[in-house]
Design a protein around this motif. Structure first.
Motif, PDB file in Angstrom:
ATOM      1  N   ASP A  56       0.837  -1.209   0.000  1.00 57.62           N
ATOM      2  CA  ASP A  56       0.000   0.000   0.000  1.00 57.62           C
ATOM      3  C   ASP A  56       0.872   1.261   0.000  1.00 57.62           C
ATOM      4  OD1 ASP A  56      -2.178  -1.691   0.009  1.00 57.62           O
ATOM      5  OD2 ASP A  56      -2.631  -1.406   2.128  1.00 57.62           O
ATOM      6  N   GLY A  57       1.978   1.207  -0.765  1.00 58.84           N
ATOM      7  CA  GLY A  57       2.855   2.363  -0.921  1.00 58.84           C
ATOM      8  C   GLY A  57       3.871   2.574   0.180  1.00 58.84           C
ATOM      9  N   LYS A  58       3.872   1.708   1.207  1.00 56.55           N
ATOM     10  CA  LYS A  58       4.821   1.852   2.320  1.00 56.55           C
ATOM     11  C   LYS A  58       5.905   0.774   2.222  1.00 56.55           C
ATOM     12  CE  LYS A  58       1.700   4.114   5.461  1.00 56.55           C
ATOM     13  NZ  LYS A  58       0.284   3.882   5.531  1.00 56.55           N
ATOM     14  N   PRO A  59       7.167   1.129   2.498  1.00 51.34           N
ATOM     15  CA  PRO A  59       8.257   0.163   2.358  1.00 51.34           C
ATOM     16  C   PRO A  59       8.202  -0.955   3.400  1.00 51.34           C
ATOM     17  CG  PRO A  59       9.091   2.210   3.291  1.00 51.34           C
ATOM     18  CD  PRO A  59       7.652   2.442   2.942  1.00 51.34           C
ATOM     19  N   VAL A  60       8.528  -2.163   2.926  1.00 49.86           N
ATOM     20  CA  VAL A  60       8.643  -3.337   3.785  1.00 49.86           C
ATOM     21  C   VAL A  60       9.827  -4.170   3.296  1.00 49.86           C
ATOM     22  CG1 VAL A  60       6.157  -3.444   4.320  1.00 49.86           C
ATOM     23  CG2 VAL A  60       7.069  -4.795   2.423  1.00 49.86           C
ATOM     24  N   CYS A  61      10.275  -5.053   4.159  1.00 49.22           N
ATOM     25  CA  CYS A  61      11.354  -5.978   3.826  1.00 49.22           C
ATOM     26  C   CYS A  61      10.794  -7.386   3.980  1.00 49.22           C
ATOM     27  CB  CYS A  61      12.512  -5.743   4.800  1.00 49.22           C
ATOM     28  SG  CYS A  61      13.907  -6.854   4.589  1.00 49.22           S
ATOM     29  N   CYS A  62      11.119  -8.266   3.038  1.00 49.04           N
ATOM     30  CA  CYS A  62      10.695  -9.662   3.207  1.00 49.04           C
ATOM     31  C   CYS A  62      11.872 -10.583   2.935  1.00 49.04           C
ATOM     32  CB  CYS A  62       9.476  -9.988   2.356  1.00 49.04           C
ATOM     33  SG  CYS A  62       9.699  -9.890   0.597  1.00 49.04           S
ATOM     34  N   ALA A  76       1.140  -8.697   0.850  1.00 53.88           N
ATOM     35  CA  ALA A  76       0.211  -7.635   1.253  1.00 53.88           C
ATOM     36  C   ALA A  76      -0.597  -8.090   2.468  1.00 53.88           C
ATOM     37  CB  ALA A  76      -0.711  -7.267   0.096  1.00 53.88           C
ATOM     38  N   ALA A  77      -1.082  -9.314   2.438  1.00 49.90           N
ATOM     39  CA  ALA A  77      -1.894  -9.840   3.545  1.00 49.90           C
ATOM     40  C   ALA A  77      -1.094  -9.899   4.845  1.00 49.90           C
ATOM     41  CB  ALA A  77      -2.434 -11.222   3.192  1.00 49.90           C
ATOM     42  N   ALA A  78       0.189 -10.254   4.743  1.00 46.42           N
ATOM     43  CA  ALA A  78       1.039 -10.364   5.940  1.00 46.42           C
ATOM     44  C   ALA A  78       1.118  -9.036   6.695  1.00 46.42           C
ATOM     45  CB  ALA A  78       2.438 -10.833   5.559  1.00 46.42           C
ATOM     46  N   PHE A  79       1.050  -7.942   5.945  1.00 46.76           N
ATOM     47  CA  PHE A  79       1.138  -6.616   6.562  1.00 46.76           C
ATOM     48  C   PHE A  79      -0.217  -5.920   6.650  1.00 46.76           C
ATOM     49  CE2 PHE A  79       5.551  -7.266   5.137  1.00 46.76           C
ATOM     50  CZ  PHE A  79       6.209  -7.007   6.329  1.00 46.76           C
ATOM     51  N   GLY A  80      -1.289  -6.687   6.415  1.00 51.75           N
ATOM     52  CA  GLY A  80      -2.631  -6.119   6.520  1.00 51.75           C
ATOM     53  C   GLY A  80      -2.958  -5.124   5.431  1.00 51.75           C
ATOM     54  N   GLY A  81      -2.295  -5.283   4.281  1.00 52.52           N
ATOM     55  CA  GLY A  81      -2.513  -4.351   3.176  1.00 52.52           C
ATOM     56  C   GLY A  81      -3.347  -4.948   2.062  1.00 52.52           C
ATOM     57  N   LYS A  82      -3.611  -4.104   1.072  1.00 54.48           N
ATOM     58  CA  LYS A  82      -4.418  -4.530  -0.074  1.00 54.48           C
ATOM     59  C   LYS A  82      -3.564  -4.953  -1.266  1.00 54.48           C
ATOM     60  CE  LYS A  82      -8.653  -1.816   0.616  1.00 54.48           C
ATOM     61  NZ  LYS A  82      -8.755  -1.501   1.946  1.00 54.48           N
ATOM     62  N   SER A  83      -2.434  -4.258  -1.468  1.00 56.83           N
ATOM     63  CA  SER A  83      -1.598  -4.590  -2.628  1.00 56.83           C
ATOM     64  C   SER A  83      -0.117  -4.446  -2.282  1.00 56.83           C
ATOM     65  CB  SER A  83      -1.946  -3.694  -3.813  1.00 56.83           C
ATOM     66  OG  SER A  83      -1.573  -2.355  -3.528  1.00 56.83           O
ATOM     67  N   ALA A  84       0.698  -5.176  -3.026  1.00 49.84           N
ATOM     68  CA  ALA A  84       2.153  -5.132  -2.828  1.00 49.84           C
ATOM     69  C   ALA A  84       2.848  -5.152  -4.178  1.00 49.84           C
ATOM     70  CB  ALA A  84       2.612  -6.325  -1.996  1.00 49.84           C
TER      71      ALA A  84
END
Length: 157
Positions: A56-62, A76-84
């Motif tokens: 959702d436009g915010k940076p993450v690391c996986c 996206a689901a792991a971070f409670g978001g809609k899209s990645a």
């Protein structure tokens, strides 16, 4: 090659038990993680790759096994978001302070939410980039998860 990087300093400062392993990095390799696994003589499921993405436009690391692909829907689901989506390499380098091929989840310039593939947590030891091309740190995956305050989630397609 220096074996002291921001990543190794961060792990040492955090009291995390790890060993450092270097290998001949191939800049022309099609898949850097698989090349690292082969060079280290390790199963690709134990050599984890660090990927920078946006949810959702915010940076993450996986962090996922080098022989697997990330499911954007699961990420996206792991971070409670809609899209990645995957972060552009230049943006990943600017955010982490590391070069592509040498991005470590440890010691990044800006701390971002991190997720690790839950299947990797069953391994006794894993390899994760040590903050430099051709440098890996070997540690227990749960120690990595704790050091990164990472969530464990199903991330692979």
């Amino acid at each position: 090659m220096s074996k002291t990087t921001r990543a190794t300093q961060t792990l040492a400062k955090g009291g995390v038990s790890f060993t450092v392993h270097s290998y001949d990095y191939d800049p022309g390799a099609e898949r850097v993680g698989l090349q690292a696994a082969e060079a280290l003589g390790e199963d690709p499921s134990r050599v984890l790759k660090t990927l920078m993405a946006e949810v959702d436009g915010k940076p993450v690391c996986c962090i996922v096994p080098s022989d697997r692909e990330v499911s954007m829907k699961k990420l996206a689901a792991a971070f409670g978001g809609k899209s990645a989506n995957m972060m552009k390499p230049a943006d990943a380098e600017r955010l982490t302070g590391y070069h592509v091929g040498g991005i470590s989840p440890f010691g990044q310039k800006k701390v971002v939410p991190t997720a690790i593939e839950e299947a990797a947590l069953v391994e006794t030891q894993v390899y994760i980039n040590g903050g430099q091309r051709g440098l890996q740190v070997r540690l227990h995956p749960k120690d990595a998860q704790t050091a990164l305050k990472a969530i464990a989630a199903p991330l692979i397609a």
